[in-house]
Design a protein around this motif. Structure first.
Motif, PDB file in Angstrom:
ATOM      1  N   PRO A 194       0.836  -1.202   0.000  1.00 57.77           N
ATOM      2  CA  PRO A 194       0.000   0.000   0.000  1.00 57.77           C
ATOM      3  C   PRO A 194       0.866   1.246   0.000  1.00 57.77           C
ATOM      4  N   PRO A 195       0.343   2.348  -0.521  1.00 60.56           N
ATOM      5  CA  PRO A 195       1.107   3.594  -0.484  1.00 60.56           C
ATOM      6  C   PRO A 195       1.411   3.982   0.967  1.00 60.56           C
ATOM      7  N   PRO A 196       2.550   4.621   1.216  1.00 61.54           N
ATOM      8  CA  PRO A 196       2.901   5.014   2.582  1.00 61.54           C
ATOM      9  C   PRO A 196       1.816   5.888   3.211  1.00 61.54           C
ATOM     10  N   GLY A 197       1.478   5.579   4.444  1.00 57.82           N
ATOM     11  CA  GLY A 197       0.499   6.371   5.185  1.00 57.82           C
ATOM     12  C   GLY A 197      -0.947   6.058   4.850  1.00 57.82           C
ATOM     13  N   ARG A 198      -1.195   5.094   3.957  1.00 59.18           N
ATOM     14  CA  ARG A 198      -2.578   4.737   3.607  1.00 59.18           C
ATOM     15  C   ARG A 198      -2.775   3.252   3.832  1.00 59.18           C
ATOM     16  N   PRO A 199      -3.807   2.895   4.545  1.00 54.72           N
ATOM     17  CA  PRO A 199      -4.071   1.473   4.732  1.00 54.72           C
ATOM     18  C   PRO A 199      -4.378   0.816   3.394  1.00 54.72           C
ATOM     19  N   GLY A 200      -3.862  -0.385   3.208  1.00 48.55           N
ATOM     20  CA  GLY A 200      -4.027  -1.075   1.937  1.00 48.55           C
ATOM     21  C   GLY A 200      -5.415  -1.649   1.731  1.00 48.55           C
ATOM     22  N   ARG A 201      -6.005  -1.280   0.611  1.00 42.85           N
ATOM     23  CA  ARG A 201      -7.285  -1.875   0.214  1.00 42.85           C
ATOM     24  C   ARG A 201      -7.089  -2.752  -1.008  1.00 42.85           C
ATOM     25  N   HIS A 202      -5.916  -2.679  -1.614  1.00 41.04           N
ATOM     26  CA  HIS A 202      -5.634  -3.447  -2.818  1.00 41.04           C
ATOM     27  C   HIS A 202      -4.278  -4.120  -2.665  1.00 41.04           C
ATOM     28  N   GLY A 203      -4.044  -5.142  -3.486  1.00 39.63           N
ATOM     29  CA  GLY A 203      -2.743  -5.791  -3.494  1.00 39.63           C
ATOM     30  C   GLY A 203      -2.619  -6.961  -2.546  1.00 39.63           C
ATOM     31  N   ARG A 204      -3.708  -7.323  -1.875  1.00 41.33           N
ATOM     32  CA  ARG A 204      -3.616  -8.435  -0.925  1.00 41.33           C
ATOM     33  C   ARG A 204      -4.099  -9.751  -1.503  1.00 41.33           C
ATOM     34  N   GLY A 205      -4.792  -9.714  -2.642  1.00 44.66           N
ATOM     35  CA  GLY A 205      -5.392 -10.915  -3.218  1.00 44.66           C
ATOM     36  C   GLY A 205      -4.384 -11.961  -3.653  1.00 44.66           C
ATOM     37  N   TRP A 206      -3.330 -11.530  -4.349  1.00 45.73           N
ATOM     38  CA  TRP A 206      -2.351 -12.494  -4.834  1.00 45.73           C
ATOM     39  C   TRP A 206      -1.653 -13.236  -3.688  1.00 45.73           C
ATOM     40  N   PRO A 207      -1.209 -12.562  -2.625  1.00 46.31           N
ATOM     41  CA  PRO A 207      -0.636 -13.302  -1.495  1.00 46.31           C
ATOM     42  C   PRO A 207      -1.628 -14.281  -0.863  1.00 46.31           C
ATOM     43  N   ILE A 208      -2.902 -13.922  -0.841  1.00 42.10           N
ATOM     44  CA  ILE A 208      -3.923 -14.834  -0.302  1.00 42.10           C
ATOM     45  C   ILE A 208      -4.000 -16.079  -1.173  1.00 42.10           C
ATOM     46  N   VAL A 209      -4.040 -15.904  -2.486  1.00 47.26           N
ATOM     47  CA  VAL A 209      -4.084 -17.039  -3.414  1.00 47.26           C
ATOM     48  C   VAL A 209      -2.879 -17.947  -3.185  1.00 47.26           C
ATOM     49  N   CYS A 210      -1.706 -17.359  -3.095  1.00 47.15           N
ATOM     50  CA  CYS A 210      -0.481 -18.144  -2.915  1.00 47.15           C
ATOM     51  C   CYS A 210      -0.452 -18.867  -1.569  1.00 47.15           C
ATOM     52  N   ARG A 211      -0.957 -18.229  -0.532  1.00 50.92           N
ATOM     53  CA  ARG A 211      -0.938 -18.837   0.800  1.00 50.92           C
ATOM     54  C   ARG A 211      -1.920 -19.997   0.919  1.00 50.92           C
ATOM     55  N   LEU A 212      -3.092 -19.874   0.320  1.00 49.14           N
ATOM     56  CA  LEU A 212      -4.128 -20.902   0.465  1.00 49.14           C
ATOM     57  C   LEU A 212      -3.971 -22.065  -0.511  1.00 49.14           C
ATOM     58  N   SER A 213      -3.146 -21.894  -1.539  1.00 54.67           N
ATOM     59  CA  SER A 213      -3.029 -22.902  -2.592  1.00 54.67           C
ATOM     60  C   SER A 213      -1.833 -23.803  -2.381  1.00 54.67           C
ATOM     61  N   ARG A 214      -2.020 -25.074  -2.727  1.00 55.15           N
ATOM     62  CA  ARG A 214      -0.921 -26.042  -2.706  1.00 55.15           C
ATOM     63  C   ARG A 214       0.069 -25.707  -3.819  1.00 55.15           C
ATOM     64  N   SER A 215      -0.461 -25.281  -4.966  1.00 55.75           N
ATOM     65  CA  SER A 215       0.390 -24.867  -6.084  1.00 55.75           C
ATOM     66  C   SER A 215      -0.341 -23.810  -6.901  1.00 55.75           C
ATOM     67  N   VAL A 216       0.440 -22.955  -7.553  1.00 47.07           N
ATOM     68  CA  VAL A 216      -0.103 -21.916  -8.431  1.00 47.07           C
ATOM     69  C   VAL A 216       0.760 -21.903  -9.680  1.00 47.07           C
ATOM     70  N   ASP A 217       0.110 -21.928 -10.838  1.00 42.06           N
ATOM     71  CA  ASP A 217       0.814 -21.925 -12.106  1.00 42.06           C
ATOM     72  C   ASP A 217       0.262 -20.797 -12.968  1.00 42.06           C
ATOM     73  N   VAL A 218       1.152 -20.008 -13.551  1.00 42.94           N
ATOM     74  CA  VAL A 218       0.758 -18.939 -14.468  1.00 42.94           C
ATOM     75  C   VAL A 218       1.336 -19.298 -15.825  1.00 42.94           C
ATOM     76  N   SER A 219       0.472 -19.385 -16.839  1.00 46.10           N
ATOM     77  CA  SER A 219       0.954 -19.738 -18.170  1.00 46.10           C
ATOM     78  C   SER A 219       0.379 -18.777 -19.209  1.00 46.10           C
ATOM     79  N   GLU A 220       1.213 -18.489 -20.212  1.00 48.27           N
ATOM     80  CA  GLU A 220       0.774 -17.651 -21.319  1.00 48.27           C
ATOM     81  C   GLU A 220      -0.128 -18.478 -22.225  1.00 48.27           C
ATOM     82  N   LEU A 221      -1.112 -17.826 -22.809  1.00 48.65           N
ATOM     83  CA  LEU A 221      -2.004 -18.496 -23.743  1.00 48.65           C
ATOM     84  C   LEU A 221      -1.540 -18.220 -25.169  1.00 48.65           C
TER      85      LEU A 221
END
Length: 138
Positions: free
Chosen positions: A97-124
């Motif tokens: 989050p920007p300095p001095g502002r509580p984060g409302r964005h940017g937390r989703g990807w860490p949540i996905v990584c933490r809850l998942s056994r594996s994560v794969d990103v592939s180009e189509l």
């Protein structure tokens, strides 16, 4: 061969979900059906984790990826496999989050990584990317 709930683009009866709520409903239904048919255990916490990962992946595709272009969910002994495709080739990143502002964005990807056994990103091949996360059953 695993059973897959697939929503290929271009077939009107199989459009990808437009909203995270639609994707969660599909996951809820498919996971319940597959676990029941295969006699696989599924506890409430595992279902909650799969629904949260689904919500985060679809929300990110809508907000940052130009929309959801594909969606699949499957269940096997490894867990609940959720795949979401979008139009962007940009890789997901966690944002501070920007300095001095509580984060409302940017937390989703860490949540996905933490809850998942594996994560794969592939180009189509036709552009965009597919993110596949496997959430343990319990």
């Amino acid at each position: 061969m695993p059973d897959t709930y697939s929503t290929p683009v271009g077939e009107p009866q199989h459009r990808p979900p437009r909203r995270p709520a639609d994707a969660r409903s599909a996951v809820r239904r498919v996971v319940a059906e597959r676990c029941r048919a295969r006699h696989l255990p599924l506890d409430a916490e595992a279902m909650d984790d799969a629904l949260l990962v689904t919500s985060e992946l679809t929300t990110n595709a809508i907000l940052h990826g130009g929309g959801i272009t594909g969606f699949d969910v499957d269940v096997d002994s490894a867990g609940v496999r959720v795949s979401v495709s979008d139009r962007s080739t940009d890789l997901p990143v966690a944002q501070a989050p920007p300095p001095g502002r509580p984060g409302r964005h940017g937390r989703g990807w860490p949540i996905v990584c933490r809850l998942s056994r594996s994560v794969d990103v592939s180009e189509l091949p036709c552009g965009g990317k597919r993110i596949t996360a496997v959430v343990p059953l319990g």
